[in-house]
Design a protein around this motif. Structure first.
Motif, PDB file in Angstrom:
ATOM      1  N   ILE A 193       0.847  -1.201   0.000  1.00  0.00           N
ATOM      2  CA  ILE A 193       0.000   0.000   0.000  1.00  0.00           C
ATOM      3  C   ILE A 193       0.881   1.249   0.000  1.00  0.00           C
ATOM      4  O   ILE A 193       1.885   1.312   0.712  1.00  0.00           O
ATOM      5  CB  ILE A 193      -0.925   0.018   1.249  1.00  0.00           C
ATOM      6  CG1 ILE A 193      -1.838  -1.217   1.241  1.00  0.00           C
ATOM      7  CG2 ILE A 193      -1.772   1.286   1.292  1.00  0.00           C
ATOM      8  CD1 ILE A 193      -2.643  -1.389   2.516  1.00  0.00           C
ATOM      9  N   ILE A 194       0.493   2.236  -0.800  1.00  0.00           N
ATOM     10  CA  ILE A 194       1.170   3.535  -0.775  1.00  0.00           C
ATOM     11  C   ILE A 194       0.234   4.582  -0.198  1.00  0.00           C
ATOM     12  O   ILE A 194      -0.997   4.432  -0.243  1.00  0.00           O
ATOM     13  CB  ILE A 194       1.637   3.968  -2.185  1.00  0.00           C
ATOM     14  CG1 ILE A 194       0.451   4.051  -3.159  1.00  0.00           C
ATOM     15  CG2 ILE A 194       2.709   3.030  -2.705  1.00  0.00           C
ATOM     16  CD1 ILE A 194       0.798   4.665  -4.500  1.00  0.00           C
ATOM     17  N   ASN A 195       0.819   5.616   0.363  1.00  0.00           N
ATOM     18  CA  ASN A 195       0.032   6.761   0.819  1.00  0.00           C
ATOM     19  C   ASN A 195      -0.194   7.710  -0.342  1.00  0.00           C
ATOM     20  O   ASN A 195       0.708   7.952  -1.152  1.00  0.00           O
ATOM     21  CB  ASN A 195       0.754   7.502   1.946  1.00  0.00           C
ATOM     22  CG  ASN A 195       0.810   6.694   3.225  1.00  0.00           C
ATOM     23  OD1 ASN A 195      -0.071   5.876   3.495  1.00  0.00           O
ATOM     24  ND2 ASN A 195       1.845   6.888   4.013  1.00  0.00           N
ATOM     25  N   HIS A 196      -1.387   8.248  -0.437  1.00  0.00           N
ATOM     26  CA  HIS A 196      -1.704   9.152  -1.540  1.00  0.00           C
ATOM     27  C   HIS A 196      -2.692  10.208  -1.051  1.00  0.00           C
ATOM     28  O   HIS A 196      -3.710   9.870  -0.461  1.00  0.00           O
ATOM     29  CB  HIS A 196      -2.311   8.371  -2.706  1.00  0.00           C
ATOM     30  CG  HIS A 196      -2.633   9.213  -3.903  1.00  0.00           C
ATOM     31  ND1 HIS A 196      -1.660   9.767  -4.705  1.00  0.00           N
ATOM     32  CD2 HIS A 196      -3.823   9.593  -4.429  1.00  0.00           C
ATOM     33  CE1 HIS A 196      -2.248  10.453  -5.685  1.00  0.00           C
ATOM     34  NE2 HIS A 196      -3.551  10.362  -5.531  1.00  0.00           N
ATOM     35  N   LYS A 197      -2.368  11.466  -1.313  1.00  0.00           N
ATOM     36  CA  LYS A 197      -3.274  12.551  -0.965  1.00  0.00           C
ATOM     37  C   LYS A 197      -3.834  13.158  -2.230  1.00  0.00           C
ATOM     38  O   LYS A 197      -3.090  13.488  -3.158  1.00  0.00           O
ATOM     39  CB  LYS A 197      -2.553  13.631  -0.153  1.00  0.00           C
ATOM     40  CG  LYS A 197      -3.489  14.743   0.328  1.00  0.00           C
ATOM     41  CD  LYS A 197      -2.769  15.748   1.214  1.00  0.00           C
ATOM     42  CE  LYS A 197      -3.734  16.812   1.719  1.00  0.00           C
ATOM     43  NZ  LYS A 197      -3.061  17.814   2.575  1.00  0.00           N
ATOM     44  N   ILE A 198      -5.150  13.286  -2.270  1.00  0.00           N
ATOM     45  CA  ILE A 198      -5.807  13.852  -3.443  1.00  0.00           C
ATOM     46  C   ILE A 198      -5.976  15.342  -3.231  1.00  0.00           C
ATOM     47  O   ILE A 198      -6.797  15.802  -2.430  1.00  0.00           O
ATOM     48  CB  ILE A 198      -7.175  13.184  -3.684  1.00  0.00           C
ATOM     49  CG1 ILE A 198      -6.972  11.685  -3.938  1.00  0.00           C
ATOM     50  CG2 ILE A 198      -7.891  13.829  -4.864  1.00  0.00           C
ATOM     51  CD1 ILE A 198      -8.247  10.907  -4.085  1.00  0.00           C
ATOM     52  N   GLY A 199      -5.162  16.123  -3.946  1.00  0.00           N
ATOM     53  CA  GLY A 199      -5.264  17.575  -3.870  1.00  0.00           C
ATOM     54  C   GLY A 199      -5.050  18.116  -2.472  1.00  0.00           C
ATOM     55  O   GLY A 199      -4.172  17.671  -1.735  1.00  0.00           O
ATOM     56  N   ARG A 200      -5.890  19.064  -2.095  1.00  0.00           N
ATOM     57  CA  ARG A 200      -5.796  19.689  -0.778  1.00  0.00           C
ATOM     58  C   ARG A 200      -6.549  18.916   0.292  1.00  0.00           C
ATOM     59  O   ARG A 200      -6.444  19.224   1.475  1.00  0.00           O
ATOM     60  CB  ARG A 200      -6.370  21.108  -0.851  1.00  0.00           C
ATOM     61  CG  ARG A 200      -5.624  22.057  -1.777  1.00  0.00           C
ATOM     62  CD  ARG A 200      -6.365  23.386  -1.862  1.00  0.00           C
ATOM     63  NE  ARG A 200      -5.661  24.369  -2.678  1.00  0.00           N
ATOM     64  CZ  ARG A 200      -6.145  25.568  -2.956  1.00  0.00           C
ATOM     65  NH1 ARG A 200      -7.338  25.928  -2.485  1.00  0.00           N
ATOM     66  NH2 ARG A 200      -5.460  26.402  -3.716  1.00  0.00           N
ATOM     67  N   GLY A 201      -7.348  17.943  -0.131  1.00  0.00           N
ATOM     68  CA  GLY A 201      -8.146  17.190   0.835  1.00  0.00           C
ATOM     69  C   GLY A 201      -9.603  17.177   0.435  1.00  0.00           C
ATOM     70  O   GLY A 201      -9.938  17.196  -0.754  1.00  0.00           O
ATOM     71  N   GLU A 202     -10.494  17.134   1.410  1.00  0.00           N
ATOM     72  CA  GLU A 202     -11.931  17.084   1.153  1.00  0.00           C
ATOM     73  C   GLU A 202     -12.659  18.155   1.954  1.00  0.00           C
ATOM     74  O   GLU A 202     -12.274  18.478   3.074  1.00  0.00           O
ATOM     75  CB  GLU A 202     -12.499  15.708   1.535  1.00  0.00           C
ATOM     76  CG  GLU A 202     -12.007  14.571   0.667  1.00  0.00           C
ATOM     77  CD  GLU A 202     -12.605  13.228   1.063  1.00  0.00           C
ATOM     78  OE1 GLU A 202     -12.513  12.302   0.239  1.00  0.00           O
ATOM     79  OE2 GLU A 202     -13.169  13.106   2.173  1.00  0.00           O
ATOM     80  N   VAL A 203     -13.718  18.675   1.363  1.00  0.00           N
ATOM     81  CA  VAL A 203     -14.600  19.622   2.043  1.00  0.00           C
ATOM     82  C   VAL A 203     -15.925  18.912   2.284  1.00  0.00           C
ATOM     83  O   VAL A 203     -16.521  18.354   1.355  1.00  0.00           O
ATOM     84  CB  VAL A 203     -14.826  20.894   1.196  1.00  0.00           C
ATOM     85  CG1 VAL A 203     -15.851  21.810   1.868  1.00  0.00           C
ATOM     86  CG2 VAL A 203     -13.505  21.634   0.982  1.00  0.00           C
ATOM     87  N   LYS A 204     -16.387  18.901   3.532  1.00  0.00           N
ATOM     88  CA  LYS A 204     -17.637  18.225   3.874  1.00  0.00           C
ATOM     89  C   LYS A 204     -18.754  19.238   4.059  1.00  0.00           C
ATOM     90  O   LYS A 204     -18.634  20.178   4.831  1.00  0.00           O
ATOM     91  CB  LYS A 204     -17.450  17.399   5.151  1.00  0.00           C
ATOM     92  CG  LYS A 204     -16.471  16.245   5.009  1.00  0.00           C
ATOM     93  CD  LYS A 204     -16.364  15.437   6.296  1.00  0.00           C
ATOM     94  CE  LYS A 204     -15.360  14.301   6.141  1.00  0.00           C
ATOM     95  NZ  LYS A 204     -15.228  13.512   7.388  1.00  0.00           N
ATOM     96  N   ILE A 205     -19.837  19.026   3.330  1.00  0.00           N
ATOM     97  CA  ILE A 205     -21.050  19.837   3.452  1.00  0.00           C
ATOM     98  C   ILE A 205     -22.190  18.882   3.745  1.00  0.00           C
ATOM     99  O   ILE A 205     -22.774  18.273   2.849  1.00  0.00           O
ATOM    100  CB  ILE A 205     -21.337  20.639   2.165  1.00  0.00           C
ATOM    101  CG1 ILE A 205     -20.125  21.449   1.735  1.00  0.00           C
ATOM    102  CG2 ILE A 205     -22.557  21.527   2.362  1.00  0.00           C
ATOM    103  CD1 ILE A 205     -19.737  22.559   2.688  1.00  0.00           C
ATOM    104  N   GLY A 206     -22.516  18.695   5.034  1.00  0.00           N
ATOM    105  CA  GLY A 206     -23.511  17.701   5.414  1.00  0.00           C
ATOM    106  C   GLY A 206     -23.007  16.317   5.063  1.00  0.00           C
ATOM    107  O   GLY A 206     -21.922  15.901   5.479  1.00  0.00           O
TER     108      GLY A 206
END
Length: 285
Positions: A193-206
């Motif tokens: 398994i590799i670590n991977h970050k997608i962009g800046r992350g995630e924004v949660k709206i509800g």
């Protein structure tokens, strides 16, 4: 021969460390440097540094190396692709090759293999949305990430390598879909398994989770997904997804994410440059 191809845009000490870890697991590393400034890190004998002197993106940068006879390619050579941010665990590439061979021995026509990844944004191990388990740790998937994607040179040559009409986003999906179109299968392994970050992350709206990339990625994702929307080998499920990405997603991104005006401008430029049939780095007016 096991060759690692690493695309780089902006060298840092961490990028150098990542490459040195890859070097320990392969016969040679070839760096495709898309940076504006040449790097002067002390690379070592197994590392070949290829300075492009311009940003050629992923597909063209990789293809220039894969099609260059000075590297003495053989069809049986293993080629494993990386982006600059991937730090691999010990024995990572050996595990992928052993998995590749085990699938081949079972009679499958395997095109490529890659690892599962731990999404640093969602804090969970990710697999492709659509996957079929074929053994305890191996899954048949429709696409995978560029980083750690492993194939043989002859297989890549059979599909004419990477698609240079695509610059950055979706290059890896396109490669896998063209392999599928030639009746190859793509395999995901959870034995490494590799670590991977997608962009800046995630924004949660509800209940809604929106992935937040850099604003400029709106441009490449818009331009290049229109191109894939028109390809016969693009799976129907993803054609529907691309229609949503070109219609509903821009509205969500502009409403929910930061840098709203910048994102909107990049989306407009993506549509514009598709019509102008542009394939390379963004050309700002």
């Amino acid at each position: 021969m096991i060759t690692a191809l690493v695309s780089v845009y902006g060298f840092t000490e961490q990028v150098y460390k990542n490459i040195k870890k890859i070097e320990k697991q392969v016969d040679r590393v070839i760096i495709a440097d898309n940076s504006k400034n040449k790097s002067f890190f002390p690379f070592g004998e197994k590392i070949i540094y290829h300075f492009n002197n311009s940003n050629k993106g992923i597909s063209k940068a990789f293809n220039e190396i894969l099609k260059d006879n000075q590297f003495n390619w053989c069809d049986d050579d293993y080629v494993v692709f990386f982006d600059q941010d991937t730090e691999i665990p010990e024995n990572h590439i050996n595990i992928l090759i052993n998995n590749f061979l085990s699938i081949e021995k079972k009679g499958y026509k395997i095109g490529c293999i890659g690892p599962c990844y731990y999404n640093l944004s969602s804090k969970k191990k990710e697999k492709d949305i659509k996957h079929k388990k074929i053994s305890e740790h191996l899954y048949m998937v429709e696409q995978m990430l560029t980083s750690s994607l492993l194939s043989r040179y002859g297989i890549l040559r059979n599909i004419d390598f990477w698609n240079e009409a695509l610059f950055l986003d979706l290059c890896d999906w396109d490669l896998c879909w063209r392999l599928n179109n030639k009746k190859y299968i793509c395999i995901l392994s959870d034995m490494t398994i590799i670590n991977h970050k997608i962009g800046r992350g995630e924004v949660k709206i509800g209940f809604l989770k929106v992935k937040e990339g850099e604003p400029i990625r709106e441009y490449y994702q818009t331009r290049d997904c229109i191109k894939l929307l028109n390809k016969s080998y693009t799976p129907f499920f993803y054609k529907i997804r691309f229609v949503m990405q070109l219609s509903i997603r821009p509205l969500i991104h502009v409403l929910v994410l930061s840098d709203k005006k910048e994102r909107l401008n990049y989306i407009k430029m993506g549509f514009r440059d598709f019509r102008l049939n542009r394939c390379g780095e963004i050309e700002k007016l």
